[in-house]
Design an enzyme around this catalytic site. Sequence first.
Site, PDB file in Angstrom:
ATOM      1  N   HIS A 115      88.986  -3.367  95.268  1.00 55.87           N
ATOM      2  CA  HIS A 115      89.266  -2.431  94.185  1.00 55.87           C
ATOM      3  C   HIS A 115      88.054  -1.564  93.933  1.00 55.87           C
ATOM      4  O   HIS A 115      86.961  -1.808  94.448  1.00 55.87           O
ATOM      5  CB  HIS A 115      89.689  -3.171  92.906  1.00 55.87           C
TER       6      HIS A 115
ATOM      7  N   CYS B  91      79.889  -0.725  91.040  1.00 58.08           N
ATOM      8  CA  CYS B  91      81.317  -1.068  91.157  1.00 58.08           C
ATOM      9  C   CYS B  91      82.198   0.182  91.209  1.00 58.08           C
ATOM     10  O   CYS B  91      83.400   0.086  91.416  1.00 58.08           O
ATOM     11  CB  CYS B  91      81.754  -1.959  89.995  1.00 58.08           C
TER      12      CYS B  91
ATOM     13  N   HIS C  20      85.061  -2.213  96.746  1.00 54.57           N
ATOM     14  CA  HIS C  20      84.428  -3.485  97.095  1.00 54.57           C
ATOM     15  C   HIS C  20      85.471  -4.574  96.908  1.00 54.57           C
ATOM     16  O   HIS C  20      86.549  -4.326  96.351  1.00 54.57           O
ATOM     17  CB  HIS C  20      83.192  -3.753  96.224  1.00 54.57           C
TER      18      HIS C  20
ATOM     19  N   HIS D 115      86.756  -8.930  96.337  1.00 57.47           N
ATOM     20  CA  HIS D 115      86.526 -10.240  95.731  1.00 57.47           C
ATOM     21  C   HIS D 115      87.468 -11.265  96.343  1.00 57.47           C
ATOM     22  O   HIS D 115      88.591 -10.939  96.744  1.00 57.47           O
ATOM     23  CB  HIS D 115      86.785 -10.207  94.218  1.00 57.47           C
TER      24      HIS D 115
ATOM     25  N   ASP E 169      97.297 -10.117  98.015  1.00 56.82           N
ATOM     26  CA  ASP E 169      96.348 -10.581  99.027  1.00 56.82           C
ATOM     27  C   ASP E 169      96.098  -9.514 100.102  1.00 56.82           C
ATOM     28  O   ASP E 169      97.030  -8.936 100.668  1.00 56.82           O
ATOM     29  CB  ASP E 169      96.863 -11.862  99.675  1.00 56.82           C
ATOM     30  N   HIS E 170      94.809  -9.269 100.361  1.00 56.49           N
ATOM     31  CA  HIS E 170      94.368  -8.284 101.350  1.00 56.49           C
ATOM     32  C   HIS E 170      94.915  -6.894 101.055  1.00 56.49           C
ATOM     33  O   HIS E 170      95.259  -6.132 101.971  1.00 56.49           O
ATOM     34  CB  HIS E 170      94.727  -8.727 102.775  1.00 56.49           C
TER      35      HIS E 170
ATOM     36  N   GLU F  27      86.921 -13.756  88.965  1.00 54.04           N
ATOM     37  CA  GLU F  27      86.540 -12.645  89.836  1.00 54.04           C
ATOM     38  C   GLU F  27      85.400 -13.080  90.751  1.00 54.04           C
ATOM     39  O   GLU F  27      85.381 -12.766  91.942  1.00 54.04           O
ATOM     40  CB  GLU F  27      86.109 -11.460  88.976  1.00 54.04           C
TER      41      GLU F  27
END
Length: 268
Positions: free
Chosen positions: A148, A167, A173, A175, A213-214, A257
């Site tokens: 995100h 950020c 980037h 997580h 996811d991904h 996070e």
Amino acid sequence: MTRRVTFSSGHRYWVPALSESENRALFGPWASPYNHGHNYVLDVTVEGNVDPQTGMVVNIKRIDAVLKGGLVKEFDGKSLNDEVAWFYDRPSTLENLIEYIRGRLDGTLPSEARMVGVRLEEMPTFWAEWQDGKGMTLTRSYEFAAAHRLHVPALSHEENLDLFGKCNNPAGHGHNYVLEVSVAGDPDPATGMLLDIGELDAAVHREVVDRYDHKNLNEDLPEFAGKATTSEVVAQEIFSRLQNKIPGRLARVRLWETARNAFDVEAA
């Protein structure tokens, strides 16, 4: 004050009085006439006034005398179904274990320490918890990896950079998020379970894990269009997506996070 103890026990989801088909109908994929084992982690929380002389609510040695001298001795290295009489005719679920532990501790803890919480972890991804005044919850944890960028379209480049720092990197980037889903309710008398874990897993994967996811939260998911994808916003969206779509009553979602940042959304 919370005191932690550990014990290893075997158990099984199988009622001898029932047929194989009846057991499998009752316990689903977890039904087996053979034991499996867990390294349980038990947290017992008590509250009280700090003694002005000792500076303690209660002497931990007195708590240990009850927990280690009683419960751990009774459970550790044992088959719960075969060696703890209370489970001869009850499923040895997390929920029933907490009920038994509460009953065993009631009246045996030091009088100055009132028990207000019991948390029992069967696996790092699965635990149950009782809290005074709140009842029982069952929690399951899941993981998903997502990228995100923290960015508010209505703000200037300088304002976004000042607000979000690195950020706000245009390339984003990522997580490895950890999602905890807590469900409240009353255990079923027959199964000893608050809900069907398989149904919960299916719902959480369908609504959240497989969807996120991904993925790039900003670019791939329309629910975040035009929003800053902070973990606060993501946790709120997850709660909304799961509400009324899982078995039992959704009590809380907690989104990790990083190992240092967690965000909770609780039912009103």
